[in-house]
Scaffold this motif. Structure first.
Motif, short mmCIF file in Angstrom:
data_model
loop_
_atom_site.label_atom_id
_atom_site.label_comp_id
_atom_site.label_asym_id
_atom_site.label_seq_id
_atom_site.Cartn_x
_atom_site.Cartn_y
_atom_site.Cartn_z
N GLY A 16 0.82 -1.20 0.00
CA GLY A 16 0.00 0.00 0.00
C GLY A 16 0.86 1.25 0.00
O GLY A 16 2.03 1.22 -0.37
N TYR A 17 0.25 2.33 0.42
CA TYR A 17 0.88 3.64 0.36
C TYR A 17 0.69 4.37 1.68
O TYR A 17 -0.36 4.30 2.29
N VAL A 18 1.74 5.08 2.08
CA VAL A 18 1.67 5.96 3.25
C VAL A 18 1.89 7.38 2.75
O VAL A 18 2.91 7.68 2.13
N LEU A 19 0.91 8.22 3.01
CA LEU A 19 1.01 9.64 2.66
C LEU A 19 1.15 10.42 3.96
O LEU A 19 0.40 10.20 4.90
N VAL A 20 2.14 11.30 3.99
CA VAL A 20 2.31 12.20 5.13
C VAL A 20 2.43 13.61 4.58
O VAL A 20 3.19 13.86 3.63
N GLY A 21 1.69 14.53 5.16
CA GLY A 21 1.73 15.90 4.68
C GLY A 21 1.62 16.90 5.81
O GLY A 21 1.34 16.55 6.95
N ARG A 22 1.87 18.15 5.45
CA ARG A 22 1.67 19.26 6.38
C ARG A 22 1.55 20.54 5.57
O ARG A 22 2.00 20.64 4.43
N SER A 23 0.98 21.53 6.20
CA SER A 23 0.74 22.82 5.56
C SER A 23 2.05 23.53 5.22
O SER A 23 3.03 23.45 5.95
N LEU A 24 2.01 24.27 4.12
CA LEU A 24 3.14 25.12 3.73
C LEU A 24 2.93 26.58 4.13
O LEU A 24 3.71 27.44 3.75
N ARG A 25 1.91 26.84 4.92
CA ARG A 25 1.57 28.23 5.27
C ARG A 25 2.75 28.98 5.87
O ARG A 25 3.09 30.08 5.42
N GLU A 26 3.42 28.44 6.86
CA GLU A 26 4.54 29.12 7.50
C GLU A 26 5.76 29.17 6.58
O GLU A 26 6.50 30.15 6.57
N VAL A 27 5.97 28.13 5.81
CA VAL A 27 7.08 28.10 4.84
C VAL A 27 6.89 29.22 3.82
O VAL A 27 7.83 29.93 3.47
N GLU A 28 5.67 29.39 3.35
CA GLU A 28 5.40 30.44 2.36
C GLU A 28 5.56 31.83 2.96
O GLU A 28 5.96 32.76 2.27
N LYS A 29 5.28 31.99 4.26
CA LYS A 29 5.54 33.28 4.91
C LYS A 29 7.05 33.56 4.92
O LYS A 29 7.48 34.68 4.68
#
Length: 188
Positions: A144-157
């Motif tokens: 199967g597949y494991v997806l892990v993510g997080r927001s880029l909001r602070e990175v874009e700031k």
């Protein structure tokens, strides 16, 4: 006030234009280098989590044991989230929701991940919501597949701040170098 004759003005621009070109190139290079470091570094936690979860699940541990109990509304939260898919792309478990619903990946992501073993991309599940995502394919008792993510909001700031800093430095260096070149021509 300085008054320059036509030849002095021509000399100023002969000297200053190459300086302006080099300054622009260097400021652009600095921006691109630091921006890429900031953006690529945004994947680091997801890479570690995806690899660890993939390894454990491929050894037979339950995929659901890695799904945090609290749902992450990815349009609002900065928290990491995990989505685990079976080999056919069906969600087994997810800590992520988008407006209260399970997220839908762009077509072809899972197939590409199966071919490559890992896929890293910027995912925009809706306008104004951008995430740094890592997807790993795992094999073992089940695949199967494991997806892990997080927001880029602070990175874009941070990227926006970097852009402002480099732009202001570029303007100051151009103005200073032009003023210095004019003064040197007047002294001659």
């Amino acid at each position: 006030m300085f008054k320059l004759n036509k030849i002095q003005i021509q000399n100023v621009f002969k000297i200053w234009i190459p300086l302006a070109i080099v300054t622009t190139g260097l400021c652009g290079l600095i921006y691109l280098t630091v921006q890429q470091d900031i953006r690529i570094g945004a994947n680091d936690p997801q890479i570690q989590i995806a690899e660890d979860v993939s390894r454990h699940v491929s050894l037979g541990e339950s995929p659901l044991s890695f799904i945090p109990p609290i749902k992450v509304e990815i349009s609002e939260s900065l928290a990491n989230y995990i989505v685990i898919f079976d080999d056919k792309g069906k969600i087994i478990g997810s800590s992520a929701v988008v407006n209260g619903k399970a997220p839908t990946l762009p077509p072809g992501v899972l197939q590409q991940t199966k071919n490559l073993g890992e896929t890293r991309f910027t995912w925009q599940p809706q306008i104004g919501v951008r995430n740094a995502v890592v997807v790993n394919y795992y094999k073992g008792l089940n695949s199967g597949y494991v997806l892990v993510g997080r927001s880029l909001r602070e990175v874009e700031k941070r990227e926006d701040n970097l852009e402002l800093i480099v732009f202001l430095a570029w303007v100051v260096i151009l103005a200073t170098s032009l003023g210095s070149t004019i003064i040197l021509q007047k002294i001659k």
